[in-house]
Design a protein around this motif. Structure first.
Motif, short mmCIF file in Angstrom:
data_model
loop_
_atom_site.label_atom_id
_atom_site.label_comp_id
_atom_site.label_asym_id
_atom_site.label_seq_id
_atom_site.Cartn_x
_atom_site.Cartn_y
_atom_site.Cartn_z
N GLN A 184 -14.13 2.04 4.47
CA GLN A 184 -14.86 3.49 4.04
C GLN A 184 -16.30 3.45 4.45
O GLN A 184 -17.02 4.48 4.81
N TRP B 163 -7.46 2.69 5.33
CA TRP B 163 -8.57 3.57 4.92
C TRP B 163 -9.01 3.36 3.46
O TRP B 163 -10.16 4.15 3.36
N GLN B 164 -8.41 2.93 2.84
CA GLN B 164 -8.86 2.64 1.33
C GLN B 164 -9.57 1.24 1.23
O GLN B 164 -10.34 1.23 0.07
N ARG B 165 -9.78 0.53 2.27
CA ARG B 165 -10.66 -0.64 1.80
C ARG B 165 -12.08 -0.35 2.12
O ARG B 165 -12.43 0.34 2.85
N TRP B 166 -12.97 -1.03 1.45
CA TRP B 166 -14.45 -0.87 1.17
C TRP B 166 -15.25 -0.85 2.60
O TRP B 166 -15.81 0.23 2.85
N ASN C 54 1.53 7.33 -8.60
CA ASN C 54 0.30 7.85 -7.76
C ASN C 54 -0.79 6.88 -8.37
O ASN C 54 -1.86 7.47 -8.44
N PRO D 242 -4.48 -1.81 -0.77
CA PRO D 242 -4.93 -0.32 -0.43
C PRO D 242 -4.39 -0.09 0.94
O PRO D 242 -4.23 -1.17 1.76
N TYR D 243 -4.55 1.19 1.43
CA TYR D 243 -4.43 1.15 3.01
C TYR D 243 -5.73 0.86 3.60
O TYR D 243 -6.62 0.51 3.11
N PRO E 79 -3.79 4.57 -8.04
CA PRO E 79 -4.58 4.13 -6.93
C PRO E 79 -4.59 2.70 -6.62
O PRO E 79 -4.15 1.76 -7.64
N PRO E 80 -5.14 2.04 -5.46
CA PRO E 80 -4.99 0.98 -5.26
C PRO E 80 -5.79 -0.02 -6.11
O PRO E 80 -6.84 0.71 -6.74
N ALA F 225 0.85 -1.19 -0.12
CA ALA F 225 -0.03 -0.22 -0.03
C ALA F 225 0.74 1.20 -0.09
O ALA F 225 1.99 1.29 0.55
#
Length: 962
Positions: free
Chosen positions: A755, A749-752, A714, A746-747, A716-717, A668
């Motif tokens: 979110q 905070w980027q996981r569904w 840059n 993803p980090y 995105p995941p 990530a």
């Protein structure tokens, strides 16, 4: 036996044994290019090879070339080498590599010093237990048995289980030094040793070979032709064995043969131990050795790659013969000199080549020389042209103009019989018998009236003439060292080129009849002249050309311009060029050809006509500083049809290379990903074009040109699929794309789910935030109103204050003056006004800097404010001028105030700013006595002017009133 003898032997064998040989020629066989037509180049340690002895050559299914050396394996992609040596990755016990074997499964076997044996498949290296002895050859037979020929320990057979059986002298080997191996169509294994030839039968028993020619002689090379007949290369020659019992046919006698390679059934390449490279075709044996550029006469390996490039492993590096776009003829092929100035395609089907050392004719593949010594001492040829009845006009450097007809000198013109100079750089015979001549000292017209010379006085922009051309409408164009002149109705008129990037030298002309455009190659690019309208257009650097100076343009039959220059040969699309001059296109695309494309020198020659020409067969010929170069545009289309395979070579994540075999998801926050790739084509490696597509990111294919890397930042995941395709210029994109799948994690905070949780928390908080917000809006509104009021007051203050000194500015002073004047008028009071100017202030700025000047003004302003009364208003009038308004003040009191200020300022210490800095002021003082407001200001200004004029550092009262 000398080479002539074995050529004769080979020819006789062809005549009497055609049905039996591997060299039988078909009546429909395509022409074979002479060795002189191939582009030759060498690669050695200076180019990245680890060692100059090339023991083995191979090309794997992915398209890579592999070179085996005594310092490891070099893998080549057409641009650079990657070296594999003794390491855990390879498993080699020693860097010395002696042999390669590409088996029927397209797997590469590598063997060499200390008995090292490895197998390479799809980038994975698998090592087998070493034998402890040098391995000379490998062979994987049809039954998957690996045969290993060694230097001193005989022959090994290794089965699929890895078990090995050894054959030594007691089993029937003539010698335990084994040099060559091959399997025939019957499954027999032929073994060449240092003491003869044997084979293994179906029971794997060694059987002797009956012909005595092979007994007691080292056998270094074995090959099979399409008829299954065996070619045997030995220390004493090359032999053909039609059957087991038949007597072998001697193909080469007393020539030590080290390597054999069939290019086709009728073309055989032969490597020798000490005589270089031979090629047999059509009854002829051709030689190529160090005299023709071979780095070393000892040949160790031969390879024909998928694009029909011949690679030759020698003791001095790898040598390549390839069918390059360009071929070059030099003195090696028979030219009188290498410095070629001009070329002419003649209606007799021949090509004439003018060099610095003589004139050559090229006809039917043969170059001969035309002797001009009877009239030309130096025989340095600058220009060529064809006259009526196929006569040849030759312009020389020092001997004038020569007309040659049927091989004989017919006429000779020089400075002694009418030409302005002997240096003839252009010649143009016309159909009516007139001949135009361009010399270094002017132009001449030769007709039945004699010779008429043209110079500056006749309208030539320069007497140095380099090009002549008669357009289809009869106008004569003359190219010179200072522009272009046009002769029409016996009057010369110069074309105005001043608005075309200062174009000056006109090197060559070409007419585009279909477009009605006359093209001029100049020292600032390509100029188009509309023959109908007279309009001029430039295609230069601003329109995409890579450099300025262009020599000669030739339009080929495929719709392309070929333009010679000092830096190579440009190819432009004619349709694009017409679009540029029509304003439909801003920039033009180009291809630049040079030495890597077959030219001996990329420096083409110009300054004389013609420096390039279109031959009757469609080929383009260009005069260069090393020979004359030829390109066949149709062949470029053949090259373009080739589809180079493409591979992904490196994956760099955050600048660090990582393996993309079984690639794991990237961490990530991965910010930079670079993917490097290579098209594995070797005809025009540097010209291979690439396009990439990152599925999940790119919307469409991205053209990368010849750039061999794609970088992404840059991202995105997510999961991405990278695709890359390659093509030769003008060709189709390869369908065999290289692909690589990437996943960036993803980090948290980027996981569904994270979110979704955030959305719920935000929704819950939203109602509270809205309520709190409504309550705070009123508070904020009140606070905002207060802030606006405060800022308005502050802005109003700033609008009336001088930013540098902090005094009132001109606007504030004007308002105060109006008010005080009206008040004094109503109360019949005295109002005084003093204008103050800092003496010699400009010298402070000029000598000490504006920054120090500003500091001086600030200090003066502070003193004025400090020494003024509370009722007085001190303001900055502008620049180094100040003004003081003294309400309810008599003139005497005002004089006292001003004198005090003047003296205080005179005593002000500026030494910390500059050691010798002293400042004084001049003051003009007036009152409102019987003066209107404008007159009052004018009166003070006049008094100030008088103070400065009468010596400065003084106070002057207007009208001398005290």
């Amino acid at each position: 036996m000398p080479l002539l003898s074995f050529r004769y032997t080979f020819l006789c064998w062809l005549l009497f044994s055609l049905p039996l040989t591997a060299f039988a020629l078909s009546n429909t066989a395509s022409p074979v290019p002479a060795l002189d037509n191939y582009f030759k180049e060498s690669l050695n340690t200076r180019d990245g090879l680890p060692h100059n002895t090339i023991n083995a050559l191979a090309q794997t299914a992915d398209g890579y070339l592999w070179f085996g050396t005594w310092e490891g394996v070099a893998r080549y992609n057409g641009r650079e080498f990657r070296i594999f040596d003794r390491s855990p990755e390879t498993g080699l016990p020693d860097v010395g590599v002696r042999t390669f074997h590409l088996d029927q499964h397209k797997t590469l076997w590598i063997a060499g010093s200390r008995g090292g044996l490895v197998r390479v498949k799809e980038g994975n290296w698998h090592a087998y237990p070493p034998l402890g002895v040098l391995i000379n050859r490998l062979l994987l037979d049809k039954q998957e048995r690996l045969w290993i020929a060694t230097e001193g320990q005989g022959l090994f057979m290794q089965n699929s289980a890895g078990e090995r059986v050894q054959y030594l002298g007691k089993e029937g080997l003539p010698s335990e030094q084994v040099h060559s191996l091959i399997e025939d169509s019957q499954g027999r294994i032929w073994v060449g040793t240092s003491d003869g030839l044997v084979y293994l039968d179906e029971q794997l028993q060694i059987q002797p070979v009956l012909p005595t020619q092979y007994n007691g002689v080292p056998v270094f090379a074995l090959a099979l032709n399409e008829q299954g007949q065996l070619l045997v290369g030995t220390e004493r020659g090359l032999f053909l064995s039609p059957t087991l019992t038949a007597e072998p046919i001697t193909l080469l006698d007393n020539v030590p043969v080290s390597a054999l390679l069939f290019e086709s059934d009728d073309i055989l390449w032969i490597g020798t131990i000490d005589r270089g490279l031979l090629r047999q075709h059509d009854g002829i044996t051709e030689e190529l050795d160090i005299r023709q550029g071979l780095p070393n006469n000892r040949i160790l390996a031969l390879l024909l790659d998928s694009e029909q490039n011949l690679w030759v492993g020698t003791n001095g590096g790898v040598f390549r013969l390839r069918d390059a776009p360009f071929s070059t003829f030099t003195t090696d092929q028979g030219l009188a000199g290498n410095f070629v100035r001009t070329v002419l395609s003649h209606s007799d089907g021949c090509l004439y080549i003018g060099t610095s050392r003589g004139l050559n004719r090229y006809c039917a593949g043969v170059i001969d020389q035309i002797d001009l010594s009877s009239v030309s001492v130096g025989q340095s040829v600058l220009s060529l042209a064809e006259g009526p009845e196929q006569s040849l006009w030759v312009g020389t450097y020092a001997d004038g103009l020569i007309e040659v007809s049927q091989g004989q000198v017919k006429r000779h013109f020089n400075a002694n019989n009418g030409l302005p100079a002997n240096e003839v750089r252009a010649v143009m015979p016309l159909s009516d018998g007139t001949v135009w001549v361009g010399t270094a000292l002017g132009a001449s017209r030769i007709d039945n009236q004699g010779i008429r010379n043209y110079g500056r006085e006749d309208g030539l922009p320069s007497p140095f003439i380099m090009a002549l051309y008669q357009s289809s409408d009869g106008r004569v164009f003359i190219g010179s060292g200072a522009g272009v002149a046009v002769l029409q109705q016996d009057k010369l008129q110069s074309l105005d080129l001043t608005g075309l990037d200062d174009a000056d030298y006109a090197f060559g002309f070409a007419e585009d009849l279909a477009a009605g455009i006359f093209w001029m190659t100049t020292d600032r690019g390509l100029i188009a002249y509309d023959l109908t309208s007279g309009a001029l257009h430039m295609i230069g650097r601003a329109q995409g050309m890579p450099f300025d100076k262009l020599f000669q343009l030739v339009l080929d039959k495929q719709g392309y311009f070929w333009i010679s220059s000092n830096r190579g040969v440009l190819r432009l699309n004619r349709a694009q060029a017409l679009e540029v001059i029509a304003g439909k296109r801003e920039r033009i695309e180009f291809e630049l050809f040079g030495e890597s494309d077959g030219m001996a020198s990329a420096q083409a020659n110009g300054g004389s006509a013609k420096a390039a020409t279109l031959h009757h067969d469609g080929s383009i010929w260009i005069a260069t500083s090393i020979g004359v170069s030829r390109v066949q545009p149709e062949r470029l289309q053949q090259f373009a049809k080739m589809l180079p395979p493409v591979v992904i070579e490196k994956l760099l994540v955050e600048g660090q290379e990582i393996s993309f075999v079984n690639l794991q998801p990237l961490a990530a926050g991965t910010n930079r990903v670079e993917i490097q790739y290579a098209g594995l084509g070797y005809i025009m490696s540097e010209r291979i074009q690439y396009r990439t597509l990152l599925e999940g990111f790119d919307q469409e294919w991205v053209n990368r040109g010849s750039y061999i890397a794609a970088e992404y930042t840059n991202l995105p995941p997510g999961t991405y699929r990278f695709r890359v395709a390659a093509a030769y210029p003008g060709g189709d994109w390869s369908q065999n794309e290289a692909e690589l799948t990437l996943e960036i994690l993803p980090y948290l905070w980027q996981r569904w789910w994270f979110q979704l949780l955030i959305v719920l928390v935000l929704a819950t908080s939203l109602l509270w935030v809205i309520r709190w917000r409504l309550q705070s809006l009123k508070r904020n509104e009140l606070r905002l109103l207060k802030l606006v009021s405060e800022q308005t007051v502050e802005l109003q203050l700033l609008a009336r204050q001088d930013a540098l000194t902090g005094l009132a500015n001109r606007r504030a002073f004007d308002e105060a003056l109006q008010q005080e004047y009206q008040r004094a008028k109503r109360s019949n009071a005295t109002l005084c006004l003093a204008l103050i100017d800092v003496d010699h202030f400009k010298q402070v700025n000029d000598k000490l800097s504006h920054a120090l000047g500003d500091e001086v003004l600030k200090r003066i302003a502070a003193l004025l404010k400090q020494q003024s009364r509370a009722i007085d208003l001190v303001a900055r009038w502008g620049g180094e001028e100040f003004v003081i308004l003294l309400p309810d003040t008599s003139l005497a009191a005002a004089i006292e105030v001003c004198e005090r200020l003047r003296q205080k300022l005179e005593q002000l210490d500026f030494s910390e700013l500059s050691a010798d800095l002293n400042m004084t002021v001049s003051i003009g003082l007036t009152t409102n006595d019987k003066l209107e407001l404008p007159q009052m200001l004018l009166s003070a200004d006049r008094a100030l002017y008088q103070a400065k004029r009468t010596g400065r550092n003084r106070l002057i009262i207007a009208d001398n009133k005290i």
